[in-house]
Design a protein around this motif. Structure first.
Motif, PDB file in Angstrom:
ATOM      1  N   LEU A 219      43.788 124.954  -7.356  1.00  0.00           N
ATOM      2  CA  LEU A 219      44.639 125.453  -8.441  1.00  0.00           C
ATOM      3  C   LEU A 219      45.930 124.642  -8.542  1.00  0.00           C
ATOM      4  O   LEU A 219      46.345 124.256  -9.641  1.00  0.00           O
ATOM      5  CB  LEU A 219      44.969 126.927  -8.201  1.00  0.00           C
ATOM      6  CG  LEU A 219      43.823 127.929  -8.400  1.00  0.00           C
ATOM      7  CD1 LEU A 219      44.232 129.310  -7.895  1.00  0.00           C
ATOM      8  CD2 LEU A 219      43.433 127.999  -9.868  1.00  0.00           C
ATOM      9  N   GLU A 220      46.553 124.393  -7.401  1.00  0.00           N
ATOM     10  CA  GLU A 220      47.817 123.660  -7.421  1.00  0.00           C
ATOM     11  C   GLU A 220      47.597 122.198  -7.804  1.00  0.00           C
ATOM     12  O   GLU A 220      48.450 121.575  -8.447  1.00  0.00           O
ATOM     13  CB  GLU A 220      48.517 123.793  -6.076  1.00  0.00           C
ATOM     14  CG  GLU A 220      48.940 125.235  -5.794  1.00  0.00           C
ATOM     15  CD  GLU A 220      49.688 125.408  -4.484  1.00  0.00           C
ATOM     16  OE1 GLU A 220      50.260 124.421  -3.981  1.00  0.00           O
ATOM     17  OE2 GLU A 220      49.699 126.543  -3.958  1.00  0.00           O
ATOM     18  N   GLY A 221      46.455 121.640  -7.427  1.00  0.00           N
ATOM     19  CA  GLY A 221      46.126 120.282  -7.847  1.00  0.00           C
ATOM     20  C   GLY A 221      45.969 120.200  -9.358  1.00  0.00           C
ATOM     21  O   GLY A 221      46.418 119.231  -9.993  1.00  0.00           O
ATOM     22  N   GLN A 222      45.336 121.213  -9.944  1.00  0.00           N
ATOM     23  CA  GLN A 222      45.200 121.256 -11.398  1.00  0.00           C
ATOM     24  C   GLN A 222      46.571 121.417 -12.059  1.00  0.00           C
ATOM     25  O   GLN A 222      46.837 120.809 -13.107  1.00  0.00           O
ATOM     26  CB  GLN A 222      44.290 122.418 -11.813  1.00  0.00           C
ATOM     27  CG  GLN A 222      44.068 122.557 -13.318  1.00  0.00           C
ATOM     28  CD  GLN A 222      43.401 121.347 -13.924  1.00  0.00           C
ATOM     29  OE1 GLN A 222      42.631 120.643 -13.263  1.00  0.00           O
ATOM     30  NE2 GLN A 222      43.691 121.086 -15.198  1.00  0.00           N
ATOM     31  N   ALA A 223      47.437 122.213 -11.430  1.00  0.00           N
ATOM     32  CA  ALA A 223      48.792 122.379 -11.962  1.00  0.00           C
ATOM     33  C   ALA A 223      49.525 121.032 -11.992  1.00  0.00           C
ATOM     34  O   ALA A 223      50.174 120.690 -12.984  1.00  0.00           O
ATOM     35  CB  ALA A 223      49.568 123.386 -11.110  1.00  0.00           C
ATOM     36  N   VAL A 224      49.406 120.271 -10.911  1.00  0.00           N
ATOM     37  CA  VAL A 224      50.035 118.943 -10.832  1.00  0.00           C
ATOM     38  C   VAL A 224      49.512 118.046 -11.952  1.00  0.00           C
ATOM     39  O   VAL A 224      50.291 117.363 -12.634  1.00  0.00           O
ATOM     40  CB  VAL A 224      49.762 118.300  -9.455  1.00  0.00           C
ATOM     41  CG1 VAL A 224      50.050 116.798  -9.499  1.00  0.00           C
ATOM     42  CG2 VAL A 224      50.610 118.965  -8.380  1.00  0.00           C
TER      43      VAL A 224
END
Length: 213
Positions: A89-94
């Protein structure tokens, strides 16, 4: 007035129970008896039941033997899965931040989050709050509300896992220095490096949280 009083009691019960779980007063696997809790908080069993149902939706509480609710307990494999989903999820946010036209503004807000992390030099609870606030803001700044909502559903179990770990193993990298490379990579528009650092960050957390020492 009655409904307002009932709502107030439920909210107070919810806050008290959530705090007891997140601070470790109730540990993973502990049963949450309605009668005992109602007596302790001087409220009705029905009010306790409503609060526990809400905590179940947050992922902090799960059904146990004969339907009695207990504090959620995650296996080593589930902790690994939890942090891998969080990393995705955080990778997609980045990726979405780097592609946005608000990059400069977002980077400024992430630097402010780093400053708050740097200021969190108190107990574990304060450090954990600052750490999770940084990662929540990372998701929020993506502008993807579904992504943020999904991440929020992981927040409760993450807190339980960290607070229930042994003192030696719960202090995984939460300092500003461990997060600064993420912000610097985002600032350069280098999503690949930011995701790599995130992955290393999560892997280090899982290794410590699953350690038996």
């Amino acid at each position: 007035m009655r409904s307002l009083d009932r709502l107030t009691l439920r909210e107070r019960a919810l806050v008290a129970l959530r705090e007891a779980i997140l601070t470790g007063r109730y540990g993973p696997g502990d049963h949450l008896g309605e009668v005992e809790i109602a007596s302790q908080l001087s409220i009705s069993r029905g009010t306790v039941r409503e609060a526990l149902r809400h905590l179940q939706q947050e992922g902090l509480v799960t059904p146990g033997v004969r339907g009695m609710l207990r504090v959620r307990s995650l296996s080593a494999n589930e902790i690994d899965e939890l942090f891998r989903v969080r990393c995705a999820l955080e990778g997609q946010a980045v990726a979405e931040i780097v592609e946005s036209d608000r990059l400069a503004q977002v980077v400024g807000e992430l630097h402010s989050a780093l400053e708050r992390l740097e200021a969190a030099t108190g107990d574990l609870g304060e450090q954990l709050e600052a750490d999770l606030a940084f990662h929540a803001q990372l998701c929020e700044l993506s502008g993807n509300s579904i992504l943020l909502d999904t991440w929020r559903h992981l927040e409760g179990p993450i807190r339980v896992v960290v607070m229930s770990a042994s003192t030696e193993n719960r202090r995984f990298p939460m300092s500003a220095d461990h997060h600064r490379p993420i912000v610097e990579a985002v600032e350069r528009g280098d999503a690949d490096t930011a995701v790599r650092v995130l992955r290393e960050h999560m892997q280090a957390a899982v290794k410590l949280l699953n350690s038996k020492s």
